[in-house]
Design a protein around this motif. Structure first.
Motif, PDB file in Angstrom:
ATOM      1  N   LEU A 208     -16.859 -46.284 -13.431  1.00 35.44           N
ATOM      2  CA  LEU A 208     -15.819 -46.363 -12.548  1.00 35.44           C
ATOM      3  C   LEU A 208     -15.670 -47.808 -11.928  1.00 35.44           C
ATOM      4  O   LEU A 208     -14.524 -48.226 -11.669  1.00 35.44           O
ATOM      5  N   LYS A 209     -17.074 -48.538 -11.684  1.00 33.33           N
ATOM      6  CA  LYS A 209     -16.751 -49.745 -10.934  1.00 33.33           C
ATOM      7  C   LYS A 209     -16.282 -50.748 -12.019  1.00 33.33           C
ATOM      8  O   LYS A 209     -15.974 -51.806 -11.521  1.00 33.33           O
ATOM      9  N   LYS A 210     -16.074 -50.457 -13.319  1.00 33.87           N
ATOM     10  CA  LYS A 210     -15.485 -51.425 -14.087  1.00 33.87           C
ATOM     11  C   LYS A 210     -13.902 -51.401 -13.648  1.00 33.87           C
ATOM     12  O   LYS A 210     -13.159 -52.282 -14.284  1.00 33.87           O
ATOM     13  N   SER A 211     -13.608 -50.302 -13.239  1.00 35.81           N
ATOM     14  CA  SER A 211     -12.025 -50.334 -13.012  1.00 35.81           C
ATOM     15  C   SER A 211     -11.492 -51.031 -11.562  1.00 35.81           C
ATOM     16  O   SER A 211     -12.211 -51.158 -10.765  1.00 35.81           O
ATOM     17  N   ASN A 212     -10.432 -51.962 -11.732  1.00 36.68           N
ATOM     18  CA  ASN A 212     -10.167 -52.742 -10.662  1.00 36.68           C
ATOM     19  C   ASN A 212      -9.570 -51.852  -9.555  1.00 36.68           C
ATOM     20  O   ASN A 212      -9.359 -52.119  -8.469  1.00 36.68           O
ATOM     21  N   GLU A 213      -9.345 -50.549  -9.775  1.00 37.43           N
ATOM     22  CA  GLU A 213      -8.764 -49.511  -8.870  1.00 37.43           C
ATOM     23  C   GLU A 213      -9.905 -48.707  -7.950  1.00 37.43           C
ATOM     24  O   GLU A 213      -9.628 -48.373  -7.176  1.00 37.43           O
ATOM     25  N   VAL A 214     -11.111 -49.071  -8.427  1.00 36.23           N
ATOM     26  CA  VAL A 214     -12.238 -48.544  -7.666  1.00 36.23           C
ATOM     27  C   VAL A 214     -12.968 -49.330  -6.887  1.00 36.23           C
ATOM     28  O   VAL A 214     -13.507 -50.487  -7.415  1.00 36.23           O
ATOM     29  N   ARG A 216     -15.443 -48.746  -4.415  1.00 37.17           N
ATOM     30  CA  ARG A 216     -16.917 -48.332  -4.542  1.00 37.17           C
ATOM     31  C   ARG A 216     -16.844 -46.798  -4.988  1.00 37.17           C
ATOM     32  O   ARG A 216     -16.088 -46.080  -4.656  1.00 37.17           O
ATOM     33  N   ALA A 217     -18.236 -46.381  -5.407  1.00 38.51           N
ATOM     34  CA  ALA A 217     -18.435 -44.997  -5.738  1.00 38.51           C
ATOM     35  C   ALA A 217     -19.755 -44.590  -5.545  1.00 38.51           C
ATOM     36  O   ALA A 217     -20.834 -45.437  -5.547  1.00 38.51           O
ATOM     37  N   ASP A 218     -20.092 -43.364  -5.072  1.00 36.98           N
ATOM     38  CA  ASP A 218     -21.257 -43.010  -4.501  1.00 36.98           C
ATOM     39  C   ASP A 218     -21.653 -41.510  -4.752  1.00 36.98           C
ATOM     40  O   ASP A 218     -20.868 -40.794  -4.927  1.00 36.98           O
ATOM     41  N   CYS A 238     -13.878 -44.361  -3.703  1.00 41.03           N
ATOM     42  CA  CYS A 238     -12.980 -45.064  -2.771  1.00 41.03           C
ATOM     43  C   CYS A 238     -12.024 -45.921  -3.650  1.00 41.03           C
ATOM     44  O   CYS A 238     -12.416 -46.793  -4.195  1.00 41.03           O
ATOM     45  N   THR A 239     -10.844 -45.543  -3.174  1.00 43.24           N
ATOM     46  CA  THR A 239      -9.535 -46.556  -3.964  1.00 43.24           C
ATOM     47  C   THR A 239      -8.361 -46.365  -2.925  1.00 43.24           C
ATOM     48  O   THR A 239      -8.137 -45.459  -2.213  1.00 43.24           O
ATOM     49  N   THR A 283      -9.048 -42.906   0.305  1.00 43.21           N
ATOM     50  CA  THR A 283      -8.693 -44.090   0.535  1.00 43.21           C
ATOM     51  C   THR A 283      -9.727 -44.829   1.631  1.00 43.21           C
ATOM     52  O   THR A 283     -10.460 -44.059   2.326  1.00 43.21           O
ATOM     53  N   PRO A 284      -9.953 -46.070   1.680  1.00 41.44           N
ATOM     54  CA  PRO A 284     -10.909 -46.735   2.316  1.00 41.44           C
ATOM     55  C   PRO A 284     -10.894 -46.202   3.794  1.00 41.44           C
ATOM     56  O   PRO A 284     -12.140 -46.203   4.372  1.00 41.44           O
TER      57      PRO A 284
END
Length: 634
Positions: A208-214, A216-218, A238-239, A283-284
């Motif tokens: 997921l973190k390889k995407s510019n749209e993401v 953060r992820a937990d 989070c996107t 969203t953030p």
């Protein structure tokens, strides 16, 4: 349920000035999942019979709490501590006591007689609640348990369900879809070890973190709280663009099937490995609220909502809002808007609480402790100074498994972890295959080999700039025989810097005998650590029974330490016992029990167990420098 054989335990408690006779099944006991299922059935029966909602909720909470307990409830019952389980009140505790003593609960049996057996089978269908299940059983005359799902499916295919009042065509289709999911076995997967779930989640999060749209992820749920076993994998994302983030995730090569997909908030998939994965998107500005809500536990969130309601505040996955126009919360009054939170710290602080670490969110005393500003400063992985339980490939000809990595490889890895010390604790030589003299010679040879290997590796790696631990310690993991004797003699023990004593056989001894056995094994001055103290193997074998008050008291008075074994299917001492040990003042040691250099990383899971047990740095002896450790261990 009838028991084939019973053992009567007389448990005389001086402090209670009474004696309690227990009848305990010898060959069969109730697992946590079985108990949770029983309580779930009780809650469903009460709902069908229109009992008060508070009673229904109490059984639902108790079922969830037991399902996610990290110790066997039967073991907790043995220790007279059912009241310590979140969500278990006096009434439910008394029924569980009856269940463990007699194998059944008369009140539950009378309750279940009022409900067709098929109802409890229908409850396994996703989307079917108690009253729906009851209506289906009554209106379609499907009352027996046998072939209940097959008969319901046939009725749906013939259009019989949509003819029932308040059902209709859509309800019939939903039930058919639910039966399909149930038949495929994709509704719920078997619980998996924390280590395995963590690895799967890390792989997804890395993707997921390889995407510019993401952003953060937990991990969420029991995985984020580091429970010993995990069901489904839940991940928050989070996107600023949920739709694009969802599209990106759905290209993940290990997805077998998409079960459901929302427009912006939720995607549920099944991996080729069989695990269900739920991704929740936010969203953030709302991310902290969602992270808190879906981390759980359910019991923690219930208590947190009750706490918030006393302040006239309402909590949800979206944030916090008032339930009244309060002058005390002017920022929430205008239009009764929901206040969003970017992070959890501000979410908890808004309620007047310290941020509560995920590992503590189990619905015990964490909210009260946070309110008083007295949460413990939990042990961290970076504070560990060494590992005192490793198995190298030096062949001591043991009856148990041999290590796979060399002493030198483990020393180099320890240096990369910034350890000050390392303790090699291979299994003792096989007693049945060696004489006492042969055992002594093997142990002496190992001592000399480790010393030579340490200095040899140190000289080689000094030139390459590789840092090694300051001290290497010579130890053994020694079997405690069924009679409590150790598997090596006094002469062998004198060779060692310290020793770990562990139970590896005869697990079914009665509680009193096993307790005496362990205490006898620990009594030798050279034995400092009780290895994997309950003997449990997660998802495979329950632990043996011990009188923990006696164990704690002995350890405290005799400078002995309990191990938190980080091996993935042990995680033993369990977190509930860690918490008791900490309260008692007993010191602990977190070890990896590595048999390969790569397994030294398992120690992080032992740290998670310690954190769930409210342990701080001061409670863990291998957070000490070597100078501090040597004062109490050597």
């Amino acid at each position: 349920m009838l028991f084939n054989s019973l053992i009567i335990h007389l448990d005389c408690r001086m402090s209670q000035s009474r004696c309690k006779i227990r009848q305990m099944e010898k060959n069969k006991s109730f697992s946590n999942q079985e108990i949770a299922k029983i309580l779930e059935k009780v809650a469903a029966a009460y709902e069908i019979l229109d009992k008060d909602r508070f009673r229904i909720a109490a059984y639902e909470r108790a079922s969830v709490s037991i399902q996610h307990a990290t110790s066997e409830v039967k073991d907790i019952w043995d220790d007279d501590k059912l009241d310590d389980i979140p969500g278990i009140g006096k009434s439910i505790a008394s029924y569980l006591d009856e269940l463990f003593r007699t194998g059944k609960v008369r009140h539950f049996e009378e309750l279940f007689k009022k409900i067709p057996p098929s109802v409890f089978i229908f409850l396994d269908i996703p989307g079917v609640g108690p009253k729906t299940a009851y209506t289906l059983a009554e209106k379609l005359n499907i009352r027996e348990e046998k072939n209940a799902i097959a008969r319901l499916k046939t009725a749906a295919q013939k259009g019989k369900i949509e003819e029932i009042e308040n059902f209709g065509e859509k309800s019939e289709l939903d039930i058919l879809n639910g039966i399909s999911v149930l038949e495929k076995g994709e509704l719920k997967t078997k619980r998996m070890l924390l280590f395995y779930a963590d690895a799967l989640a890390d792989e997804i999060i890395d993707y997921l973190k390889k995407s510019n749209e993401v952003i953060r992820a937990d991990p969420l749920g029991s995985l984020r709280r580091k429970v010993a076993t995990v069901g489904d994998i839940d991940i928050s994302v989070c996107t600023n663009n949920p739709q694009k983030a969802i599209e990106y995730f759905l290209n993940y090569k290990k997805i077998k099937e998409v079960i459901s997909r929302g427009e912006e908030s939720l995607v549920r998939v099944v991996l080729f490995s069989g695990q269900q994965v739920d991704l929740r998107f936010s969203t953030p500005e709302k991310y902290g609220s969602m992270l808190q809500y879906f981390t759980g536990s359910k019991q923690h969130n219930i208590l947190l909502r009750e706490f918030a309601l006393k302040k006239d505040l309402s909590l949800s996955e979206y944030g916090i809002k008032t339930v009244k126009n309060l002058k005390t919360c002017p920022e929430l009054v205008e239009g009764l808007k929901i206040k969003n939170f970017k992070d959890e710290e501000n979410f908890y602080n808004f309620l007047g609480l310290e941020w509560i670490p995920p590992e503590l969110r189990e619905g015990t005393e964490e909210i009260k402790t946070s309110l008083n500003g007295k949460l413990p400063k939990l042990i961290e992985l970076k504070e560990i100074k060494g590992d005192l339980h490793l198995h190298s490939n030096f062949n001591l000809e043991p009856s148990h498994d041999l290590g796979q990595s060399s002493v030198g490889e483990m020393l180099i890895q320890a240096g990369s972890l910034n350890y000050e010390y390392l303790g090699f604790s291979e299994h003792n030589p096989s007693v049945s295959n060696h004489s006492e003299r042969e055992i002594y010679d093997l142990i002496m040879r190992k001592k000399e080999f480790i010393e030579q290997e340490y200095y040899s590796t140190k000289n080689k790696d000094y030139e390459r700039g590789i840092k090694l631990p300051k001290q290497v310690l010579n130890s053994l993991e020694i079997d405690i025989k069924p009679n409590g004797n150790l598997a090596v003699d006094e002469k062998c023990l004198n060779i060692l810097d310290y020793a770990i004593a562990s139970v590896h056989s005869s697990f079914n001894q009665k509680r009193e005998k096993m307790t005496d056995r362990v205490l006898k094994g620990l009594s030798h001055p050279k034995i400092k650590i009780l290895g994997h103290p309950t003997g449990r193997l997660l998802l495979e074998r329950e632990g043996y029974e011990l009188d923990w008050d006696k164990i704690f008291d002995f350890c405290l008075k005799n400078n002995k330490f309990l191990e938190i074994n980080s091996w993935p299917n042990r995680l033993d001492l369990p977190d509930t016992k860690v918490k008791e040990a900490v309260k008692y003042g007993v010191k602990l040691v977190i070890n990896s029990d590595s048999h390969h250099v790569n397994q030294m990383a398992y120690l992080q899971y032992g740290v998670s167990v310690a954190r769930r047990g409210w342990a701080e740095k001061k409670d863990i002896i291998n957070s000490l420098s070597f100078e501090g450790l040597s004062d109490i261990l050597l």
